[in-house]
Design a protein around this motif. Structure first.
Motif, PDB file in Angstrom:
ATOM      1  N   ASN A   1      53.714   7.345   0.479  1.00 34.58           N
ATOM      2  CA  ASN A   1      55.062   6.825   0.710  1.00 34.58           C
ATOM      3  C   ASN A   1      55.719   6.588  -0.641  1.00 34.58           C
ATOM      4  OD1 ASN A   1      57.368   5.447   1.454  1.00 34.58           O
ATOM      5  ND2 ASN A   1      56.328   4.236   3.038  1.00 34.58           N
ATOM      6  N   LEU A   2      56.951   7.064  -0.803  1.00 34.65           N
ATOM      7  CA  LEU A   2      57.659   6.881  -2.066  1.00 34.65           C
ATOM      8  C   LEU A   2      58.128   5.447  -2.275  1.00 34.65           C
ATOM      9  CD1 LEU A   2      59.850  10.111  -2.226  1.00 34.65           C
ATOM     10  CD2 LEU A   2      58.053   9.458  -3.813  1.00 34.65           C
ATOM     11  N   ALA A   3      58.321   4.707  -1.201  1.00 28.17           N
ATOM     12  CA  ALA A   3      58.868   3.362  -1.313  1.00 28.17           C
ATOM     13  C   ALA A   3      57.805   2.377  -1.782  1.00 28.17           C
ATOM     14  CB  ALA A   3      59.441   2.912   0.030  1.00 28.17           C
ATOM     15  N   PRO A   4      58.094   1.588  -2.822  1.00 31.67           N
ATOM     16  CA  PRO A   4      57.118   0.570  -3.241  1.00 31.67           C
ATOM     17  C   PRO A   4      57.066  -0.567  -2.239  1.00 31.67           C
ATOM     18  CG  PRO A   4      59.146   0.340  -4.477  1.00 31.67           C
ATOM     19  CD  PRO A   4      59.289   1.583  -3.636  1.00 31.67           C
ATOM     20  N   GLY A   5      55.951  -1.262  -2.256  1.00 34.32           N
ATOM     21  CA  GLY A   5      55.799  -2.435  -1.409  1.00 34.32           C
ATOM     22  C   GLY A   5      55.776  -3.691  -2.254  1.00 34.32           C
ATOM     23  N   GLY A   6      56.167  -4.818  -1.666  1.00 31.99           N
ATOM     24  CA  GLY A   6      56.172  -6.060  -2.419  1.00 31.99           C
ATOM     25  C   GLY A   6      54.801  -6.466  -2.914  1.00 31.99           C
ATOM     26  N   ASN A   7      53.748  -6.026  -2.205  1.00 34.47           N
ATOM     27  CA  ASN A   7      52.389  -6.388  -2.617  1.00 34.47           C
ATOM     28  C   ASN A   7      51.811  -5.397  -3.617  1.00 34.47           C
ATOM     29  OD1 ASN A   7      51.947  -4.179  -0.997  1.00 34.47           O
ATOM     30  ND2 ASN A   7      50.942  -5.326   0.652  1.00 34.47           N
ATOM     31  N   THR A   8      52.645  -4.454  -4.123  1.00 34.51           N
ATOM     32  CA  THR A   8      52.163  -3.514  -5.134  1.00 34.51           C
ATOM     33  C   THR A   8      52.982  -3.616  -6.421  1.00 34.51           C
ATOM     34  OG1 THR A   8      53.565  -1.748  -4.228  1.00 34.51           O
ATOM     35  CG2 THR A   8      51.292  -1.886  -3.427  1.00 34.51           C
ATOM     36  N   VAL A   9      53.698  -4.719  -6.605  1.00 36.14           N
ATOM     37  CA  VAL A   9      54.386  -4.996  -7.863  1.00 36.14           C
ATOM     38  C   VAL A   9      53.541  -5.989  -8.635  1.00 36.14           C
ATOM     39  CG1 VAL A   9      56.474  -5.902  -8.950  1.00 36.14           C
ATOM     40  CG2 VAL A   9      56.644  -4.570  -6.835  1.00 36.14           C
ATOM     41  N   SER A  10      53.178  -5.642  -9.861  1.00 37.53           N
ATOM     42  CA  SER A  10      52.255  -6.491 -10.615  1.00 37.53           C
ATOM     43  C   SER A  10      52.616  -6.455 -12.096  1.00 37.53           C
ATOM     44  CB  SER A  10      50.807  -6.030 -10.411  1.00 37.53           C
ATOM     45  OG  SER A  10      50.654  -4.678 -10.829  1.00 37.53           O
ATOM     46  N   ILE A  11      52.007  -7.350 -12.836  1.00 35.63           N
ATOM     47  CA  ILE A  11      52.310  -7.478 -14.254  1.00 35.63           C
ATOM     48  C   ILE A  11      51.016  -7.597 -15.037  1.00 35.63           C
ATOM     49  CG2 ILE A  11      52.473 -10.002 -14.202  1.00 35.63           C
ATOM     50  CD1 ILE A  11      54.827  -9.735 -16.192  1.00 35.63           C
ATOM     51  N   GLY A  12      51.050  -7.094 -16.260  1.00 31.76           N
ATOM     52  CA  GLY A  12      49.894  -7.199 -17.141  1.00 31.76           C
ATOM     53  C   GLY A  12      50.344  -7.496 -18.556  1.00 31.76           C
ATOM     54  N   THR A  13      49.447  -8.052 -19.340  1.00 38.16           N
ATOM     55  CA  THR A  13      49.760  -8.361 -20.725  1.00 38.16           C
ATOM     56  C   THR A  13      48.493  -8.214 -21.551  1.00 38.16           C
ATOM     57  OG1 THR A  13      50.751  -9.993 -22.216  1.00 38.16           O
ATOM     58  CG2 THR A  13      49.299 -10.827 -20.491  1.00 38.16           C
ATOM     59  N   GLY A  14      48.687  -7.973 -22.827  1.00 38.07           N
ATOM     60  CA  GLY A  14      47.517  -7.776 -23.678  1.00 38.07           C
ATOM     61  C   GLY A  14      47.909  -7.613 -25.123  1.00 38.07           C
ATOM     62  N   ILE A  15      46.998  -7.025 -25.883  1.00 35.48           N
ATOM     63  CA  ILE A  15      47.200  -6.897 -27.319  1.00 35.48           C
ATOM     64  C   ILE A  15      46.546  -5.612 -27.807  1.00 35.48           C
ATOM     65  CG2 ILE A  15      45.105  -8.136 -28.032  1.00 35.48           C
ATOM     66  CD1 ILE A  15      46.967  -9.582 -30.100  1.00 35.48           C
ATOM     67  N   ALA A  16      47.166  -4.993 -28.809  1.00 36.96           N
ATOM     68  CA  ALA A  16      46.618  -3.792 -29.444  1.00 36.96           C
ATOM     69  C   ALA A  16      46.406  -4.072 -30.921  1.00 36.96           C
ATOM     70  CB  ALA A  16      47.556  -2.600 -29.261  1.00 36.96           C
ATOM     71  N   LEU A  17      45.356  -3.489 -31.478  1.00 34.84           N
ATOM     72  CA  LEU A  17      45.027  -3.638 -32.899  1.00 34.84           C
ATOM     73  C   LEU A  17      44.717  -2.260 -33.458  1.00 34.84           C
ATOM     74  CD1 LEU A  17      44.382  -5.611 -35.294  1.00 34.84           C
ATOM     75  CD2 LEU A  17      41.994  -5.513 -34.519  1.00 34.84           C
ATOM     76  N   SER A  18      45.302  -1.919 -34.599  1.00 37.32           N
ATOM     77  CA  SER A  18      45.057  -0.623 -35.226  1.00 37.32           C
ATOM     78  C   SER A  18      44.735  -0.815 -36.702  1.00 37.32           C
ATOM     79  CB  SER A  18      46.272   0.300 -35.094  1.00 37.32           C
ATOM     80  OG  SER A  18      46.495   0.657 -33.753  1.00 37.32           O
ATOM     81  N   HIS A  19      43.849   0.052 -37.202  1.00 35.26           N
ATOM     82  CA  HIS A  19      43.453  -0.010 -38.612  1.00 35.26           C
ATOM     83  C   HIS A  19      43.289   1.394 -39.144  1.00 35.26           C
ATOM     84  CE1 HIS A  19      41.669  -1.540 -42.296  1.00 35.26           C
ATOM     85  NE2 HIS A  19      40.674  -0.686 -42.150  1.00 35.26           N
ATOM     86  N   SER A  20      43.830   1.636 -40.331  1.00 34.00           N
ATOM     87  CA  SER A  20      43.729   2.934 -41.000  1.00 34.00           C
ATOM     88  C   SER A  20      42.738   2.837 -42.155  1.00 34.00           C
ATOM     89  CB  SER A  20      45.094   3.363 -41.522  1.00 34.00           C
ATOM     90  OG  SER A  20      44.965   4.441 -42.433  1.00 34.00           O
ATOM     91  N   LEU A  21      41.858   3.827 -42.267  1.00 35.68           N
ATOM     92  CA  LEU A  21      40.925   3.881 -43.391  1.00 35.68           C
ATOM     93  C   LEU A  21      41.468   4.741 -44.524  1.00 35.68           C
ATOM     94  CD1 LEU A  21      37.466   4.234 -41.592  1.00 35.68           C
ATOM     95  CD2 LEU A  21      38.597   2.187 -42.445  1.00 35.68           C
ATOM     96  N   TYR A  22      42.685   5.254 -44.360  1.00 29.51           N
ATOM     97  CA  TYR A  22      43.200   6.156 -45.384  1.00 29.51           C
ATOM     98  C   TYR A  22      43.549   5.410 -46.670  1.00 29.51           C
ATOM     99  CZ  TYR A  22      45.638   9.907 -47.682  1.00 29.51           C
ATOM    100  OH  TYR A  22      46.008  10.858 -48.590  1.00 29.51           O
ATOM    101  N   HIS A  23      44.165   4.256 -46.540  1.00 27.76           N
ATOM    102  CA  HIS A  23      44.627   3.537 -47.727  1.00 27.76           C
ATOM    103  C   HIS A  23      43.471   2.995 -48.551  1.00 27.76           C
ATOM    104  CE1 HIS A  23      48.784   3.693 -46.339  1.00 27.76           C
ATOM    105  NE2 HIS A  23      48.301   3.471 -45.144  1.00 27.76           N
ATOM    106  N   SER A  24      42.391   2.594 -47.904  1.00 31.03           N
ATOM    107  CA  SER A  24      41.278   2.001 -48.630  1.00 31.03           C
ATOM    108  C   SER A  24      40.219   3.015 -49.047  1.00 31.03           C
ATOM    109  CB  SER A  24      40.622   0.913 -47.783  1.00 31.03           C
ATOM    110  OG  SER A  24      40.177   1.443 -46.541  1.00 31.03           O
ATOM    111  N   LEU A  25      39.939   4.018 -48.207  1.00 33.96           N
ATOM    112  CA  LEU A  25      38.860   4.965 -48.467  1.00 33.96           C
ATOM    113  C   LEU A  25      39.346   6.400 -48.626  1.00 33.96           C
ATOM    114  CD1 LEU A  25      36.210   3.652 -45.897  1.00 33.96           C
ATOM    115  CD2 LEU A  25      36.429   3.074 -48.330  1.00 33.96           C
ATOM    116  N   ASN A  26      40.650   6.623 -48.531  1.00 29.28           N
ATOM    117  CA  ASN A  26      41.207   7.974 -48.597  1.00 29.28           C
ATOM    118  C   ASN A  26      40.640   8.874 -47.505  1.00 29.28           C
ATOM    119  OD1 ASN A  26      43.119   9.641 -49.855  1.00 29.28           O
ATOM    120  ND2 ASN A  26      41.522  10.717 -51.008  1.00 29.28           N
ATOM    121  N   VAL A  27      40.336   8.265 -46.343  1.00 29.28           N
ATOM    122  CA  VAL A  27      39.808   8.987 -45.187  1.00 29.28           C
ATOM    123  C   VAL A  27      40.832   8.879 -44.063  1.00 29.28           C
ATOM    124  CG1 VAL A  27      37.967   9.093 -43.470  1.00 29.28           C
ATOM    125  CG2 VAL A  27      37.430   8.528 -45.848  1.00 29.28           C
ATOM    126  N   PRO A  28      41.356  10.001 -43.546  1.00 28.50           N
ATOM    127  CA  PRO A  28      42.386   9.940 -42.499  1.00 28.50           C
ATOM    128  C   PRO A  28      41.825   9.622 -41.119  1.00 28.50           C
ATOM    129  CG  PRO A  28      41.890  12.217 -42.999  1.00 28.50           C
ATOM    130  CD  PRO A  28      41.078  11.391 -43.974  1.00 28.50           C
TER     131      PRO A  28
END
Length: 350
Positions: free
Chosen positions: A182-209
Motif C-alpha cells: 500500500n502506498l499510503a503510510p500508516g500512523g503506526n509506521t511514522v518513527s524517528i531516530g537520532t544518533g551520531i557519526a564520527l569520521s577520521h582521516s589517516l591522510y594528514h597524519s600518516l599520508n595514507v588515504p
C-alpha cells in the motif's frame, strides 16, 4: 496487511535512467587547482593589510544511500560542501533458498529494492537529505508477493570539525513508511531516530588515504502494532517492532579511480529475545568507481555477507548474501572539489 499473489518484479521497473549528467557550474571563479603556501599577511608601507583566509575542503564528496556523505549505509561525519547537490539511486538484490519458513511450501525467496536519494548542503557543515525506498519480495509455493512502497526517510546532520583529521556530527532521521502492499503510510509506521557519526582521516597524519567512520543510531520501533507470536512475511523488510540501537563501522581507501570499502553493522533489538551476541550483523565489501575526469559521477558495486542471522517475530530477516549497487552524481562543486577526493593541504585564499 494483505499479500498479493502475482509473479515477481513485474511492477519493479528499475529507475536507473535518472537525470545524471545534468550539472552546472558556479558563476563565481573556481578555486586554484593547486596547493599553495602563501605568505602570511604583512603590514606594508601604506598600512594596507592583506587578509588571508584558510578554507578546509571536504574529503568525502560521495553520498551514502541516505543522501549524505559516506559509504553505502555508513554515514560520514563530513558534510557535503556548501551549495553542493547530490542525487542517485541505490539497489539491493538477493535470491536465497534458506528464507524463513512461513508455511507457504518452501523457503525460497528473492528480494529487489531500490533507493532514490537527494542530498543538499544549504549551509556550511549542514546536509539535508531525502531518501525513498521501495522493496518487493516473492516467496513460498505458490508464489506470494509482498511490497513496501514509498518509504520516505528525511534526515539531517551538522558536522563539527574536531581536528583537521576528525569530525563528529549529530544525525536525525524521520521515517514515514508505507503500509505493506500500500502506498499510503500508516500512523503506526511514522518513527524517528537520532544518533551520531564520527569520521577520521589517516591522510594528514600518516599520508595514507584511509578514511574511517563510525555510526551509532537509536530508532524507535518502525512498526508500532502488536507483535505477532510467529514470524510473518513483514520480516523481509527492514522494519523492526522493537527499539533498536545500530552500531556501524566503515573504512574506505583511495586508489586512483577506485575507492574500496568495508562496512560492518550490527543492530540490537532491545527487549527482544536476541541479546547483543545474537543480534543481526552484516559485513559489506565493495568498491566505488569514479570513471570520469571531474569525479562528480560515482558508481558503487559490492556485496553483503550475513554474519549473524538470528531472527524472532518483529525482527527483520538477514539474508546470507545480498548484491549492492549505486550510481550517484554531484553538482555545484568547484573545480578543486570535483577533481580531488582528498586534499594534501588547506587551500589558502587571498
Amino acid at each position: 496487511m494483505s499479500y498479493v499473489k502475482r509473479y515477481p518484479f513485474k511492477h519493479c521497473a528499475v529507475l536507473i535512467t535518472l537525470f545524471f549528467f545534468t550539472s552546472y557550474c558556479r558563476a563565481d571563479e573556481p578555486l586554484p587547482d593547486i596547493d599553495s603556501d602563501l605568505p602570511e599577511a604583512k603590514e606594508v608601507e601604506n598600512d594596507l593589510v592583506w587578509g588571508v583566509e584558510t578554507s578546509y575542503r571536504t574529503e568525502h564528496l560521495y553520498p551514502s544511500n541516505w543522501g549524505q556523505a559516506g559509504i553505502f549505509r555508513i554515514r560520514s561525519a563530513e558534510s557535503l560542501p556548501p551549495g553542493a547537490l547530490t542525487f542517485g539511486i541505490g539497489g539491493e538484490f538477493y535470491a536465497i533458498s534458506d528464507a524463513p519458513d512461513l508455511g507457504y511450501g518452501n523457503t525460497r525467496a528473492r528480494t529487489i529494492a531500490e533507493s532514490l536519494f537527494v542530498g543538499y548542503s544549504p549551509l556550511e557543515r549542514l546536509t539535508l537529505a531525502i531518501m525513498r525506498r521501495n522493496s518487493s519480495t516473492t516467496f513460498g509455493n505458490p508464489q506470494q508477493l509482498i511490497s513496501s512502497l514509498g518509504d520516505m526517510n528525511f534526515s539531517g546532520m551538522y558536522s563539527f570539525p574536531l581536528t583537521p583529521s576528525t569530525a563528529i556530527a549529530p544525525i536525525i532521521n524521520v521515517l514515514v513508511a508505507s503500509n505493506f502492499n500500500n502506498l499510503a503510510p500508516g500512523g503506526n509506521t511514522v518513527s524517528i531516530g537520532t544518533g551520531i557519526a564520527l569520521s577520521h582521516s589517516l591522510y594528514h597524519s600518516l599520508n595514507v588515504p584511509l578514511f574511517l567512520h563510525a555510526n551509532l543510531i537509536y530508532h524507535i520501533p518502525q512498526i508500532r502494532t502488536e507483535i505477532s507470536p510467529v514470524v510473518e512475511p513483514e520480516t523481509f523488510f527492514s522494519f523492526s517492532r522493537y527499539h533498536t540501537v545500530t552500531l556501524g563501522l566503515g573504512a574506505e581507501y583511495k586508489l586512483g579511480d577506485f575507492i574500496p570499502f568495508m562496512e560492518l553493522s550490527s543492530t540490537v533489538h532491545t527487549n527482544s529475545a536476541l541479546n547483543l551476541g545474537r543480534s543481526p550483523a552484516t559485513l559489506s565489501v565493495g568498491s566505488r568507481i569514479t570513471p570520469i575526469a571531474n569525479k562528480s559521477l560515482a558508481v558503487l558495486l559490492g556485496v553483503d555477507i550475513g554474519l549473524s542471522r538470528k531472527m524472532v517475530p518483529g525482527v527483520p530477516f538477514t539474508p546470507g548474501y545480498q548484491i549492492l549497487g549505486q550510481i550517484s552524481y554531484t553538482v555545484a562543486l568547484t573545480s578543486t572539489e570535483r577533481k580531488h577526493y582528498f586534499t594534501t593541504k588547506d587551500v589558502n585564499i587571498v
